[in-house]
Design a protein around this motif. Sequence first.
Motif, PDB file in Angstrom:
ATOM      1  N   GLY A  47      34.545  43.238  40.146  1.00 41.25           N
ATOM      2  CA  GLY A  47      34.440  42.731  41.085  1.00 41.25           C
ATOM      3  C   GLY A  47      33.409  43.732  42.034  1.00 41.25           C
ATOM      4  O   GLY A  47      32.304  43.905  42.408  1.00 41.25           O
ATOM      5  N   VAL A  48      34.499  45.505  41.250  1.00 43.85           N
ATOM      6  CA  VAL A  48      33.786  46.437  42.562  1.00 43.85           C
ATOM      7  C   VAL A  48      32.706  47.324  41.491  1.00 43.85           C
ATOM      8  O   VAL A  48      34.172  47.216  40.726  1.00 43.85           O
ATOM      9  CB  VAL A  48      34.655  47.437  43.267  1.00 43.85           C
ATOM     10  N   SER A  49      31.781  47.322  41.069  1.00 45.37           N
ATOM     11  CA  SER A  49      30.974  47.736  40.409  1.00 45.37           C
ATOM     12  C   SER A  49      31.625  47.509  38.823  1.00 45.37           C
ATOM     13  O   SER A  49      30.999  48.233  37.781  1.00 45.37           O
ATOM     14  CB  SER A  49      31.163  49.514  40.696  1.00 45.37           C
TER      15      SER A  49
ATOM     16  N   GLU B  95      27.683  37.556  31.735  1.00 45.59           N
ATOM     17  CA  GLU B  95      29.022  36.679  32.547  1.00 45.59           C
ATOM     18  C   GLU B  95      27.978  35.694  33.783  1.00 45.59           C
ATOM     19  O   GLU B  95      29.544  35.073  34.432  1.00 45.59           O
ATOM     20  CB  GLU B  95      28.995  38.191  34.148  1.00 45.59           C
TER      21      GLU B  95
ATOM     22  N   GLU C 227      28.846  42.483  32.020  1.00 48.46           N
ATOM     23  CA  GLU C 227      27.682  42.144  32.375  1.00 48.46           C
ATOM     24  C   GLU C 227      26.848  42.030  32.104  1.00 48.46           C
ATOM     25  O   GLU C 227      25.518  40.729  32.124  1.00 48.46           O
ATOM     26  CB  GLU C 227      26.943  43.710  33.146  1.00 48.46           C
TER      27      GLU C 227
ATOM     28  N   VAL D 186      33.243  35.372  41.148  1.00 50.83           N
ATOM     29  CA  VAL D 186      33.924  34.618  41.614  1.00 50.83           C
ATOM     30  C   VAL D 186      33.256  33.753  42.987  1.00 50.83           C
ATOM     31  O   VAL D 186      33.064  32.510  43.553  1.00 50.83           O
ATOM     32  CB  VAL D 186      34.334  36.394  42.706  1.00 50.83           C
ATOM     33  N   THR D 187      31.550  34.077  42.857  1.00 51.37           N
ATOM     34  CA  THR D 187      30.904  33.194  43.631  1.00 51.37           C
ATOM     35  C   THR D 187      30.992  31.997  42.925  1.00 51.37           C
ATOM     36  O   THR D 187      30.691  30.362  43.188  1.00 51.37           O
ATOM     37  CB  THR D 187      29.548  33.750  43.144  1.00 51.37           C
TER      38      THR D 187
ATOM     39  N   SER E 117      39.344  44.063  34.702  1.00 50.25           N
ATOM     40  CA  SER E 117      38.081  45.062  34.138  1.00 50.25           C
ATOM     41  C   SER E 117      39.076  46.259  33.013  1.00 50.25           C
ATOM     42  O   SER E 117      39.860  45.951  33.248  1.00 50.25           O
ATOM     43  CB  SER E 117      37.491  45.668  35.561  1.00 50.25           C
TER      44      SER E 117
ATOM     45  N   GLY F 116      33.167  40.846  37.745  1.00 49.60           N
ATOM     46  CA  GLY F 116      33.804  39.736  38.301  1.00 49.60           C
ATOM     47  C   GLY F 116      33.084  38.646  39.412  1.00 49.60           C
ATOM     48  O   GLY F 116      33.297  37.887  40.288  1.00 49.60           O
ATOM     49  N   PHE F 117      31.507  39.403  40.011  1.00 48.94           N
ATOM     50  CA  PHE F 117      31.162  39.454  41.372  1.00 48.94           C
ATOM     51  C   PHE F 117      30.836  37.456  40.739  1.00 48.94           C
ATOM     52  O   PHE F 117      31.382  36.639  42.158  1.00 48.94           O
ATOM     53  CB  PHE F 117      30.237  40.713  41.474  1.00 48.94           C
ATOM     54  N   ARG F 118      29.897  37.161  39.675  1.00 49.83           N
ATOM     55  CA  ARG F 118      29.638  36.606  39.996  1.00 49.83           C
ATOM     56  C   ARG F 118      30.762  35.305  39.458  1.00 49.83           C
ATOM     57  O   ARG F 118      30.349  34.070  39.950  1.00 49.83           O
ATOM     58  CB  ARG F 118      28.424  36.540  38.346  1.00 49.83           C
TER      59      ARG F 118
END
Length: 295
Positions: A104-106, A77, A74, A113-114, A98, A109-111
């Motif tokens: 990406g789920v808590s 990232e 976190e 992917v975007t 993770s 990974g989200f950033r």
Amino acid sequence: MTSPSPAPALPDGLWDAPVVLAATPIGNLSDATDRLRALLASAEIIAAEDTRRTRHLCQALGVSPAGRMVSLHEHNEAARAAEVVAAATEGARVLVVSDAGMPGVSDPGFRLVTAAIAADVGVTVAPGASAVTTALALSGLPTDRFTFAGFPARKGAERRRLVRRLVNEEWTTVLLESPHRTAATVAELAEQLGAGRRAAVCRELTKKHEEVLRGTLGELTEQLVEREVRGEVVLVIGGAEEPEEEITAEELAAEVLRRTEAGVKLKVAAKEVAADHGFSSRELYDAALSLRGAS
């Protein structure tokens, strides 16, 4: 002099996209898929939430990763995502994992992917274990509609907004919580949502000491006061009961007229129906007269 043996062929479809998010076991190592093992062994870059834990996972699974392992957590990232996506753009096979469950789920990974989407780099998922769906399935609460809210904020406006939302939330809600805050969170939810709201406290999912406590928030509050909560915890909160649809005077007027057709006097029928539904008998009497005149 013997020539080196060729590298083993990769399974078809393993790297259809240059970036793969792979779920790792949340407890039981037997939940690791053959696809996960093959991805760990063949990735050229493994972006891991904690590289030490991922190395331990590889060792436990009997996998020798050939690629470079970098941290993706976190705190780094945003910067690391650009670096990893740039490598994928140049043809590198990138695996994102993770510590447990789905990236990406808590988890980080989200950033990434975007960033991959923005760079028009292909991304896919190797599905597997998930604490969210595991707890949901074990909770005994409705699973047809649910929301996931991650870790509640410890305090402040964000936490208050979540609790206010849950008061009227009709869908089952899944939350993550640390073990030493679980008892206090359940007690707060019992106070704010009502002690009768059904819930489940799931801990150590898929592990040897897996446990699921089910009951009302009031009952769970009492149980948790008497024990020390240990391990990874998932809270599943039942939805609020759907409010009954309000019935109108016009709808009840039809019932009044049906009773008069059976021989009951209009005033008597209006009083009976009004008493059953908490309406004014005069209001239903007038509504019945209007409905009779309109028919």
